[in-house]
Design an enzyme around this catalytic site. Structure first.
Site, short mmCIF file in Angstrom:
data_model
loop_
_atom_site.label_atom_id
_atom_site.label_comp_id
_atom_site.label_asym_id
_atom_site.label_seq_id
_atom_site.Cartn_x
_atom_site.Cartn_y
_atom_site.Cartn_z
N ASP A 26 0.82 -1.21 0.00
CA ASP A 26 0.00 0.00 0.00
C ASP A 26 0.86 1.27 0.00
O ASP A 26 0.53 2.24 -0.66
CB ASP A 26 -0.92 0.00 1.23
CG ASP A 26 -1.89 1.17 1.22
OD1 ASP A 26 -2.49 1.42 0.15
OD2 ASP A 26 -2.05 1.84 2.27
N HIS A 38 4.20 4.74 -3.10
CA HIS A 38 4.45 6.14 -2.72
C HIS A 38 5.86 6.38 -2.15
O HIS A 38 6.54 7.33 -2.53
CB HIS A 38 3.44 6.58 -1.67
CG HIS A 38 2.01 6.38 -2.06
ND1 HIS A 38 1.51 6.80 -3.27
CD2 HIS A 38 0.97 5.82 -1.41
CE1 HIS A 38 0.22 6.51 -3.33
NE2 HIS A 38 -0.13 5.91 -2.21
#
Ligand code: NDP
Length: 458
Positions: free
Chosen positions: A220, A225
């Site tokens: 995730d 990111h």
């Protein structure tokens, strides 16, 4: 008057659309980068025109003042249907004006089916596709997805979005590093001891088990990111901030990024929150949350140490960590500098090293430097210079959408980079799957398993 484009959102009944995408569109429309957008939402769920109007109006809260936003609100429609059906996709294109942007706000497995359906129909010229993370579910999956996408549109019309690249503080790193004389000369292993990137949230699962339980903190956050932030921190100076140069530098540094010593057992740690208290509220154990399958042993806290095998970064640990259900929000990049080679005799060193903290949220910059002591000048202290970097005009999704509408993929993930980010973390995924790294527990509302050292405050 600008040309009209259409934003077709697949999965318009979902969380991403309501919470991030539509407010991002609103921020773009009211900015001076605004474009004329007809908005079409679609999904299998029923939405009356009144209900859809209410969703869009809520998301546009306070932003409907601009002419562009008013036009989008007035022309917006919801067309019910299954996005994996070629006939339904044709209907969406028929309702479009100008060059459409198709935004896949869908679970990744459904996005793959839509792309296959797109291969079966005649597509409008100028079609652009925007795909969310996670992009595929491993390196081979990302490669297959890239191949499928290229059957539909060319690479310059594919936007693999990572809204962290639209975050203003992440973009500020580019200015900070390359537009002043202070940092770039010391931005290397001669002067930097350690780079840490934290993304700790106090929030727990918040009802997102369906997605999160299959992903976990590693996929995730770190796989997507945080590796992008690492790349912006560690890349060499691009010749220009454009889709070719910036993305090539990002790709180059990620090609040199590896799990430390190639050993996921020593380089990674994982944890899952047990029952606890966050901000005075009792939180159940992750394993007891609705929709969680305990057999998956999903981590809610992940930490991985990487190394970057380049002349600039040899020997510098890059530690990336993200957790849910933590005691405090900590979303920052922390650069710790090495001490000076020698301190003049008679000076007593400060208690902590010089540091630069780039807070992702709220947007601040904090430079901690050694200064003479206020009382005894020969006993050194740490002085902190802090500045608020200010709120940007666009939300991160507004920034992402601006790139898409202006045909500028600078802030989109290039196909090879999407594959590379999976390859970087794959040894950790494999080690965790085969239980070679224990899943530790920590009470919700704590700073992680007791034995995990956290970095000292700068
Ligand atoms: P949701 O789980 O809320 O799903 C979005 C929509 O997809 C649903 O409302 C549903 O619409 C549709 N959908 C679900 N299953 C099917 C199916 N079998 N066939 C066709 N349509 C289906 O996802 P999110 O909105 O949370 O996220 C969307 C994407 O964005 C994901 O890839 C996610 O990883 C990514 N993302 C999400 C973030 C977030 O905070 N939510 C943040 C960053 C990225 P309907 O039932 O009406 O067809």
């Amino acid at each position: 008057m600008t040309e009209t484009s259409t934003l077709i959102i697949l999965g318009a009944s979902g969380d991403l659309t309501e919470r991030l995408l539509l407010p991002g569109l609103a921020s773009l429309l009211k900015s001076d980068r605004g474009v004329d957008v007809k908005l079409i939402g679609t999904g299998r769920s029923e939405r009356s025109p009144k209900e859809w109007d209410a969703v869009v109006k809520t998301a546009f809260n306070g932003d409907a003042g601009s002419d562009l936003a008013k036009r989008t609100l007035a022309s917006s429609e919801y067309i019910q249907g299954d996005p994996t059906s070629p006939a339904h996709l044709e209907k969406l294109f028929e309702a479009s004006e100008g060059d459409p942007v198709m935004y896949f706000a869908l679970p990744p497995a459904i996005s793959v089916k839509v792309i296959k359906a797109l291969e079966k129909i005649t597509l409008p010229e100028g079609l652009r596709l925007a795909l969310e993370k996670p992009f595929g579910s491993d390196e081979a999956g990302a490669r297959d997805l890239n191949e499928e996408l290229l059957k539909v549109v060319s690479e310059d019309r594919i936007h693999r979005t990572d809204h962290f690249l639209g975050r203003s503080t992440v973009l500020d790193i580019i200015g900070l590093r390359f537009a002043n004389r202070l940092f770039e000369p010391v931005w290397n292993s001669d002067n930097i001891a350690k780079v840490e990137i934290f993304y700790d949230e106090i929030l727990g699962l918040e009802g997102r088990a369906q997605y999160y339980d299959k992903a976990g903190a590693l996929i995730d956050m770190i796989q997507s990111h945080l590796l992008q932030i690492l790349a912006i921190i560690a890349m060499d100076a691009p010749a220009s901030i454009d889709a070719v140069e910036l993305r090539s530098e990002i790709a180059r540094v990620l090609r040199a990024t590896w799990v430390k010593d190639g050993d996921p057992i020593t380089a990674s740690r994982r944890g899952q929150y047990a029952a606890g208290t966050i901000s005075g509220k009792e939180v159940p154990a992750y394993a007891d949350e609705d929709g969680v399958d305990d057999a998956r042993q999903t981590e809610t806290l992940a930490e991985v140490e990487f190394e970057i095998k380049t002349r600039r970064w040899a020997g510098v640990p890059f530690v990336l960590r993200s957790g849910k259900g933590m005691s405090k929000i900590r979303k920052e990049v922390l650069i710790t500098f090495k001490p000076v080679p020698v301190l003049p005799a008679g000076l007593k060193g400060a208690s902590s090293p010089d540091s630069l903290r780039i807070e992702i949220s709220p947007e601040t910059l904090e430079l901690g430097v050694t200064t003479n002591g206020k009382g005894n000048p020969f006993s050194l202290e740490k002085s902190v210079f802090k500045t608020d970097l200010g709120k940007p005009e666009l939300t991160p999704y507004g920034e992402v959408l601006s790139g898409i509408f202006h045909d500028d993929p600078t802030l989109s993930i290039r196909g090879d980079v999407a594959e590379r980010c999976w390859a970087i973390v794959q040894p950790v995924i494999d080690a965790w799957k085969s239980n070679m790294v224990p899943l530790e527990t920590y009470p919700a509302g704590s700073s992680g398993p007791v034995e995990w050292e956290t970095s000292k405050e700068a």
